[in-house]
Design a protein around this motif. Sequence first.
Motif, short mmCIF file in Angstrom:
data_model
loop_
_atom_site.label_atom_id
_atom_site.label_comp_id
_atom_site.label_asym_id
_atom_site.label_seq_id
_atom_site.Cartn_x
_atom_site.Cartn_y
_atom_site.Cartn_z
N GLY A 35 0.80 -1.22 -0.03
CA GLY A 35 -0.04 -0.13 -0.03
C GLY A 35 0.93 1.28 0.07
N ASN A 36 0.30 2.35 -0.68
CA ASN A 36 0.91 3.74 -0.27
C ASN A 36 0.60 4.23 0.70
N TYR A 37 -0.31 3.81 1.68
CA TYR A 37 -0.64 4.65 2.98
C TYR A 37 -0.43 3.29 4.14
N ILE A 38 -0.02 3.56 5.25
CA ILE A 38 0.13 2.72 6.08
C ILE A 38 -0.76 3.11 7.53
N VAL A 39 -1.69 2.08 7.97
CA VAL A 39 -2.40 2.27 9.08
C VAL A 39 -1.67 1.27 10.32
N ILE A 40 -1.31 2.30 11.61
CA ILE A 40 -0.90 1.41 12.59
C ILE A 40 -2.05 1.43 13.77
N PHE A 91 -3.03 15.46 4.20
CA PHE A 91 -2.07 15.27 5.50
C PHE A 91 -1.21 14.42 5.47
N ASP A 92 0.05 14.39 5.74
CA ASP A 92 0.96 13.53 5.92
C ASP A 92 0.93 12.38 6.97
N ILE A 93 0.11 12.77 8.03
CA ILE A 93 0.03 11.78 8.88
C ILE A 93 -1.28 12.38 9.57
N VAL A 94 -2.27 11.21 9.80
CA VAL A 94 -3.63 11.56 10.63
C VAL A 94 -3.53 10.82 11.99
N SER A 95 -3.79 11.46 13.11
CA SER A 95 -3.59 10.72 14.30
C SER A 95 -4.90 10.63 15.21
N GLY A 96 -5.39 9.53 15.57
CA GLY A 96 -6.40 9.46 16.48
C GLY A 96 -6.16 10.13 17.86
N TYR A 103 -0.24 6.76 8.13
CA TYR A 103 0.60 7.63 7.43
C TYR A 103 0.77 7.49 6.12
N ARG A 104 1.31 8.39 5.27
CA ARG A 104 2.04 8.16 3.90
C ARG A 104 3.28 7.18 4.33
N LYS A 105 3.26 6.29 3.38
CA LYS A 105 4.40 5.11 3.85
C LYS A 105 5.59 5.78 3.56
N GLU A 106 5.97 6.54 2.84
CA GLU A 106 7.30 7.15 2.70
C GLU A 106 7.61 7.95 3.89
N VAL A 107 6.63 8.68 4.69
CA VAL A 107 6.62 9.54 5.69
C VAL A 107 6.96 8.59 6.94
N LEU A 108 6.29 7.42 7.00
CA LEU A 108 6.62 6.52 8.20
C LEU A 108 7.93 5.93 7.95
N GLN A 109 8.29 5.57 6.87
CA GLN A 109 9.75 5.00 6.57
C GLN A 109 10.81 6.14 7.14
N LYS A 110 10.76 7.34 6.83
CA LYS A 110 11.54 8.53 7.34
C LYS A 110 11.42 8.76 8.50
N LEU A 111 10.48 8.71 9.24
CA LEU A 111 10.36 9.00 10.64
C LEU A 111 11.02 7.70 11.44
N ILE A 112 10.59 6.56 11.07
CA ILE A 112 11.31 5.52 11.71
C ILE A 112 12.88 5.60 11.76
N GLU A 113 13.26 5.96 10.50
CA GLU A 113 14.72 6.19 10.30
C GLU A 113 15.27 7.10 11.51
#
Length: 260
Positions: free
Chosen positions: A111-116, A140-145, A190-200
């Motif tokens: 997917g191009n979006y990730i839900v955690i 948005f790059d991120i949507v948070s509950g 998260y957008r997938k690429e955003v989550l990848q960058k943040l985890i790094e």
Amino acid sequence: MASMEGSRTPARSRRDPERRASRQDKYSVLLPTYNERENLPVIVWLLVKSFSESGINYEIIIIDDGSPDGTRDVAEQLEKIYGSDKILLRPREKKLGLGTAYIHGMKHATGNYIVIMDADLSHHPKFIPEFIRKQKEGNFDIVSGTRYKGNGGVYGWDLKRKLISRGANFITQILLRPGASDLTGSFRLYRKEVLQKLIEKCVSKGYIFQMEMIVRARQLNYTVGEVPISFVDRVYGESKLGGNEIVSFLKGLLTLFATT
């Protein structure tokens, strides 16, 4: 600082966001599990129901960390029931941390979006279509509950745990000024690429990890939208929050304050 509400709203995002999501986007749900044998079939059924009714393209990736209660066996059965194109079991041999579980899951996500989200029924999948609408409306790059905004709330906790959660969030708001109302929650899109960058960028482990994700997002000028959610305490199994986690949280908070 990351802009929060109402920035970057292209005209395309205002037209039937769920329909556009179903045609163009795919959502990969990452479900880290440890001893969730009773909860896993229910949360998967709710996810499938929510996505199917909304016409959203999805996959559910289960990352089980060697649960001794047979969670992996249940996941294998779910994979057979719903199909390996929708349920992907990607287990690990032992508990290696939440951040690495997300990294492991993303390696298999198409997917191009990730839900955690949590697999213990604390987070109801009915909110995911609202996350998607919010993301499309504001790009948005991120949507948070959030449990602490609008009609969000917590149900099933005793007073002690409510005070711990509220206190942690209050202290964090004062020290870090993150621009988000609920830092310790773990129900996000998260957008997938955003989550990848943040985890790094993130170095924390345990319960401080979710908080650092939002703090780093602010540093990197990612935009964050929020959707009020109802958080319900787990029905089956035991909470993994203990004294050691609280001490680790406070240490991690001070580290973030000193380094951000």
